[in-house]
Motif scaffolding. Structure first.
Motif, mmCIF file in Angstrom:
data_model
loop_
_atom_site.group_PDB
_atom_site.id
_atom_site.type_symbol
_atom_site.label_atom_id
_atom_site.label_comp_id
_atom_site.label_asym_id
_atom_site.label_seq_id
_atom_site.Cartn_x
_atom_site.Cartn_y
_atom_site.Cartn_z
ATOM 1 N N HIS A 165 1.029 -1.056 0.123
ATOM 2 C CA HIS A 165 -0.008 -0.287 -0.089
ATOM 3 C C HIS A 165 1.169 1.385 -0.205
ATOM 4 O O HIS A 165 2.241 1.119 0.205
ATOM 5 C CB HIS A 165 -1.143 -0.082 1.052
ATOM 6 C CG HIS A 165 -0.232 0.167 2.378
ATOM 7 N ND1 HIS A 165 -0.726 -0.274 3.722
ATOM 8 C CD2 HIS A 165 1.285 -0.170 2.780
ATOM 9 C CE1 HIS A 165 0.106 -0.599 5.040
ATOM 10 N NE2 HIS A 165 1.373 -0.874 4.567
ATOM 11 N N SER A 167 0.187 4.010 2.560
ATOM 12 C CA SER A 167 0.459 4.370 3.572
ATOM 13 C C SER A 167 2.291 4.550 3.442
ATOM 14 O O SER A 167 2.619 5.180 4.784
ATOM 15 C CB SER A 167 -0.085 3.456 4.459
ATOM 16 O OG SER A 167 -1.548 2.773 4.448
ATOM 17 N N GLN A 170 3.127 7.802 3.522
ATOM 18 C CA GLN A 170 2.768 8.483 5.274
ATOM 19 C C GLN A 170 3.670 8.471 5.633
ATOM 20 O O GLN A 170 4.513 9.875 6.745
ATOM 21 C CB GLN A 170 1.685 7.884 5.770
ATOM 22 C CG GLN A 170 0.104 7.853 4.050
ATOM 23 C CD GLN A 170 -1.389 7.914 4.908
ATOM 24 O OE1 GLN A 170 -0.791 7.634 6.277
ATOM 25 N NE2 GLN A 170 -1.928 7.174 3.956
ATOM 26 N N ARG A 191 0.635 -7.059 -4.535
ATOM 27 C CA ARG A 191 -0.165 -8.376 -3.551
ATOM 28 C C ARG A 191 -0.318 -9.274 -5.023
ATOM 29 O O ARG A 191 -1.169 -9.924 -5.736
ATOM 30 C CB ARG A 191 -1.299 -7.970 -3.294
ATOM 31 C CG ARG A 191 -1.751 -6.543 -1.814
ATOM 32 C CD ARG A 191 -2.583 -6.378 -1.379
ATOM 33 N NE ARG A 191 -3.009 -4.916 -1.136
ATOM 34 C CZ ARG A 191 -3.545 -3.941 -0.131
ATOM 35 N NH1 ARG A 191 -4.630 -4.651 -0.189
ATOM 36 N NH2 ARG A 191 -3.767 -2.971 -0.034
ATOM 37 N N GLN A 205 -3.264 3.030 -6.274
ATOM 38 C CA GLN A 205 -3.910 3.700 -4.599
ATOM 39 C C GLN A 205 -3.697 4.644 -4.653
ATOM 40 O O GLN A 205 -2.374 5.594 -5.231
ATOM 41 C CB GLN A 205 -3.303 2.659 -3.717
ATOM 42 C CG GLN A 205 -3.837 1.919 -3.264
ATOM 43 C CD GLN A 205 -2.869 1.352 -2.047
ATOM 44 O OE1 GLN A 205 -2.146 1.960 -1.335
ATOM 45 N NE2 GLN A 205 -4.287 0.639 -1.103
ATOM 46 N N GLU A 207 -3.204 7.049 -1.373
ATOM 47 C CA GLU A 207 -3.769 7.576 0.092
ATOM 48 C C GLU A 207 -4.106 9.008 0.753
ATOM 49 O O GLU A 207 -3.088 9.399 -0.340
ATOM 50 C CB GLU A 207 -2.666 7.063 1.012
ATOM 51 C CG GLU A 207 -3.298 5.099 -0.098
ATOM 52 C CD GLU A 207 -3.140 4.626 1.721
ATOM 53 O OE1 GLU A 207 -2.054 4.515 2.639
ATOM 54 O OE2 GLU A 207 -2.866 2.830 1.691
ATOM 55 N N PHE A 245 -7.828 -1.019 10.676
ATOM 56 C CA PHE A 245 -6.665 -1.153 10.069
ATOM 57 C C PHE A 245 -5.706 -1.481 11.275
ATOM 58 O O PHE A 245 -6.371 -0.331 12.753
ATOM 59 C CB PHE A 245 -6.709 0.081 9.537
ATOM 60 C CG PHE A 245 -7.559 -0.337 7.847
ATOM 61 C CD1 PHE A 245 -7.245 -0.866 6.867
ATOM 62 C CD2 PHE A 245 -8.852 0.671 8.127
ATOM 63 C CE1 PHE A 245 -8.435 -0.913 5.907
ATOM 64 C CE2 PHE A 245 -9.268 0.529 6.973
ATOM 65 C CZ PHE A 245 -9.571 -0.328 5.708
ATOM 66 N N PHE A 247 -3.039 1.098 11.404
ATOM 67 C CA PHE A 247 -3.075 2.010 12.067
ATOM 68 C C PHE A 247 -3.684 2.613 11.701
ATOM 69 O O PHE A 247 -3.282 4.215 12.060
ATOM 70 C CB PHE A 247 -1.418 2.146 10.180
ATOM 71 C CG PHE A 247 -2.478 1.819 9.286
ATOM 72 C CD1 PHE A 247 -2.001 0.547 8.772
ATOM 73 C CD2 PHE A 247 -3.266 2.314 8.367
ATOM 74 C CE1 PHE A 247 -2.671 -0.598 7.498
ATOM 75 C CE2 PHE A 247 -4.271 2.293 7.920
ATOM 76 C CZ PHE A 247 -3.453 0.542 6.738
ATOM 77 N N THR A 248 -5.343 2.353 12.050
ATOM 78 C CA THR A 248 -6.073 3.800 12.695
ATOM 79 C C THR A 248 -6.902 3.370 13.315
ATOM 80 O O THR A 248 -7.521 2.154 13.625
ATOM 81 C CB THR A 248 -6.996 3.718 11.492
ATOM 82 O OG1 THR A 248 -7.292 3.167 10.909
ATOM 83 C CG2 THR A 248 -5.878 5.241 9.611
ATOM 84 N N GLY A 279 -11.050 3.095 2.448
ATOM 85 C CA GLY A 279 -10.824 2.687 4.214
ATOM 86 C C GLY A 279 -10.617 4.360 4.359
ATOM 87 O O GLY A 279 -9.684 4.811 3.617
ATOM 88 N N CYS A 280 -10.278 4.286 5.746
ATOM 89 C CA CYS A 280 -10.548 5.507 6.658
ATOM 90 C C CYS A 280 -10.013 5.127 7.849
ATOM 91 O O CYS A 280 -10.706 4.484 8.918
ATOM 92 C CB CYS A 280 -11.036 6.764 6.081
ATOM 93 S SG CYS A 280 -12.414 6.664 5.995
ATOM 94 N N GLY A 281 -9.895 6.148 8.714
ATOM 95 C CA GLY A 281 -9.342 6.803 10.035
ATOM 96 C C GLY A 281 -8.847 7.575 10.612
ATOM 97 O O GLY A 281 -7.912 8.390 10.085
ATOM 98 N N ALA A 302 -6.103 9.769 7.424
ATOM 99 C CA ALA A 302 -5.798 9.042 6.848
ATOM 100 C C ALA A 302 -7.021 8.330 5.651
ATOM 101 O O ALA A 302 -7.735 7.385 6.498
ATOM 102 C CB ALA A 302 -4.348 8.091 6.737
ATOM 103 N N PHE A 303 -6.648 8.046 4.850
ATOM 104 C CA PHE A 303 -7.405 6.978 3.972
ATOM 105 C C PHE A 303 -6.774 6.843 3.054
ATOM 106 O O PHE A 303 -5.508 7.050 2.345
ATOM 107 C CB PHE A 303 -9.119 8.507 3.532
ATOM 108 C CG PHE A 303 -8.211 9.464 2.875
ATOM 109 C CD1 PHE A 303 -8.120 9.145 1.166
ATOM 110 C CD2 PHE A 303 -8.192 10.804 3.040
ATOM 111 C CE1 PHE A 303 -7.686 10.413 0.649
ATOM 112 C CE2 PHE A 303 -7.834 11.960 2.736
ATOM 113 C CZ PHE A 303 -7.548 11.154 1.051
ATOM 114 N N GLY A 304 -7.161 5.279 2.138
ATOM 115 C CA GLY A 304 -7.424 5.104 1.021
ATOM 116 C C GLY A 304 -7.736 4.230 -0.194
ATOM 117 O O GLY A 304 -8.883 3.027 0.690
HETATM 118 N N1 PHE Z 1 -3.774 1.112 3.309
HETATM 119 C C1 PHE Z 1 -4.848 -0.007 3.350
HETATM 120 C C2 PHE Z 1 -4.995 -0.215 2.474
HETATM 121 O O1 PHE Z 1 -4.527 -0.430 2.187
HETATM 122 C C3 PHE Z 1 -6.226 1.861 3.170
HETATM 123 C C4 PHE Z 1 -6.072 2.353 4.055
HETATM 124 C C5 PHE Z 1 -5.477 3.978 4.003
HETATM 125 C C6 PHE Z 1 -6.662 2.700 5.425
HETATM 126 C C7 PHE Z 1 -5.517 4.531 5.271
HETATM 127 C C8 PHE Z 1 -7.282 3.445 6.123
HETATM 128 C C9 PHE Z 1 -5.816 4.705 6.130
HETATM 129 O O2 PHE Z 1 -6.029 -0.824 2.022
#
Ligand code: PHE
Length: 338
Positions: A165, A167, A170, A191, A205, A207, A245, A247-248, A279-281, A302-304
């Motif tokens: 990802h 992230s 980030q 993946r 992606q 993010e 997730f 990280f969130t 996805g986010c948080g 954060a979100f992705g």
């Molecule tokens: N990194 C997550 C993924 O690849 C997406 C994500 C990013 C979720 C940031 C929450 C916050 O699925």
């Protein structure tokens, strides 16, 4: 001198003009011939300078003549009567932007208008940036060989892998700077999944990360709500479902009302009226601390999202493999949107 500037200014649009030029300067009764005759009569001490000037002058006239002769000759060829100018031309193919690039650029534009900058990072990552700094426990299934392409399997944390990802970008950003951060990270991720209509071994992606004092979950919701209205049009509904997730915390997944059937039920949204898009948080305080940021002072969201999925919902594309097969019959359909 008079002749020199005359020669320099000379242009010929027609062969007759060029021929007149040749006769005047280079012909057997021309100016240059005349000057060479005069040359014979000057005294020996003047011969050197006069000779030099004369040669330069001659050279200039010849160069000018050849230059126009060439251009007139090539012009003549294209009007050659052996060519049929009424034949239809050969069409040439104009390229087009890849649909994923179109959508990526659109996403970037929307977030740029909100003050987000674009950040990039390496596709080959170490364990720290892809996993450990992001609070992935050692035994987390996402670290498993199942999902991750390892480039080098090391001892403990020194694995090198293709990032799963963005992230990881980030983490790199937070480590190397000071808050506030407001950035999006577009990029390719990998993946280890069997290739099918719904999964591929790589995808793209975008993010996003926003870290500052007093950033709240309502900022997250409003930002993403605005994003969806811009991308899919006013009136697109959103809903947030709790998720997980590493990280969130808290984490959520965001659904939008189906853009294809407008919520009435189609097989794109599996007749539910809703489709998940990201996805986010709120960034987990552990992640902030791992990156050297004071989690008492700063919070962030954060979100992705996967660009493929966003694109599928925009253009009703049902098979992910189309994006990487480069079949021109598919790509051509995006030609008008450059
Ligand atoms: N990194 C997550 C993924 O690849 C997406 C994500 C990013 C979720 C940031 C929450 C916050 O699925």
């Amino acid at each position: 001198d008079k002749y020199t500037s005359e020669i320099k200014a000379f242009t010929a649009a027609k062969a007759e003009e060029l021929e007149a030029f040749r006769i005047k300067y280079l012909g057997t009764k021309g100016i240059i011939k005349d000057l060479f005759d005069q040359f014979k009569t000057v005294g020996p001490e003047e011969k050197r300078t006069f000779g030099k000037v004369l040669n330069q002058f001659k050279q200039l006239a010849e160069e000018k003549y050849n230059e126009f002769k060439e251009s007139l000759d090539s012009g003549v060829k294209s009007h050659d009567s052996s060519q049929d100018l009424t034949l239809p031309g050969d069409g040439f193919e104009v390229g087009s932007r890849h649909p994923l690039s179109l959508v990526r650029n659109e996403i970037i534009d929307i977030f740029k208008r909100l003050g987000f900058v674009v950040a990039e990072g390496p596709e080959i990552e170490d364990d720290w940036h892809n996993f450990s700094a992001l609070n992935f426990p050692e035994e987390h299934p996402a670290r498993d060989m199942q999902d991750t392409f390892f480039v080098r399997k090391g001892e403990g944390n020194d694995d090198i892998a293709l990032r799963t990802h963005t992230s990881s970008v980030q983490v790199r950003m937070m480590e190397s700077g000071k808050p506030p951060f407001r950035a999006i990270m577009p990029g390719r991720v990998y993946r280890n999944e069997a290739i099918s209509a719904r999964a591929h071994c790589f995808f793209h992606q975008v993010e996003g990360l926003y870290v500052d004092e007093n950033v709240s979950f309502s900022d997250l919701k409003q930002t993403l709500y605005h994003f969806v209205q811009e991308l899919y049009g006013e009136g697109t509904k959103v809903r947030f479902r709790p998720s997980y997730f590493p990280f969130t915390e808290p984490s959520a997944e965001m659904d939008i009302s189906c853009t294809i059937c407008k919520g009435s039920g189609c097989n794109m949204c599996k007749y539910s009226g809703w489709v998940e898009i990201l996805g986010c948080g709120m960034v987990d305080p552990n992640v902030l601390e791992n990156c050297g940021i004071d989690s008492k002072k700063y919070t962030g969201f954060a979100f992705g999202m996967g660009i493929e999925r966003i694109t599928n919902l925009k253009y009703v594309i049902r098979d992910l493999r189309l994006f990487s097969e480069n079949d021109v019959r598919f790509l051509k359909q995006f030609q008008t949107e450059i």
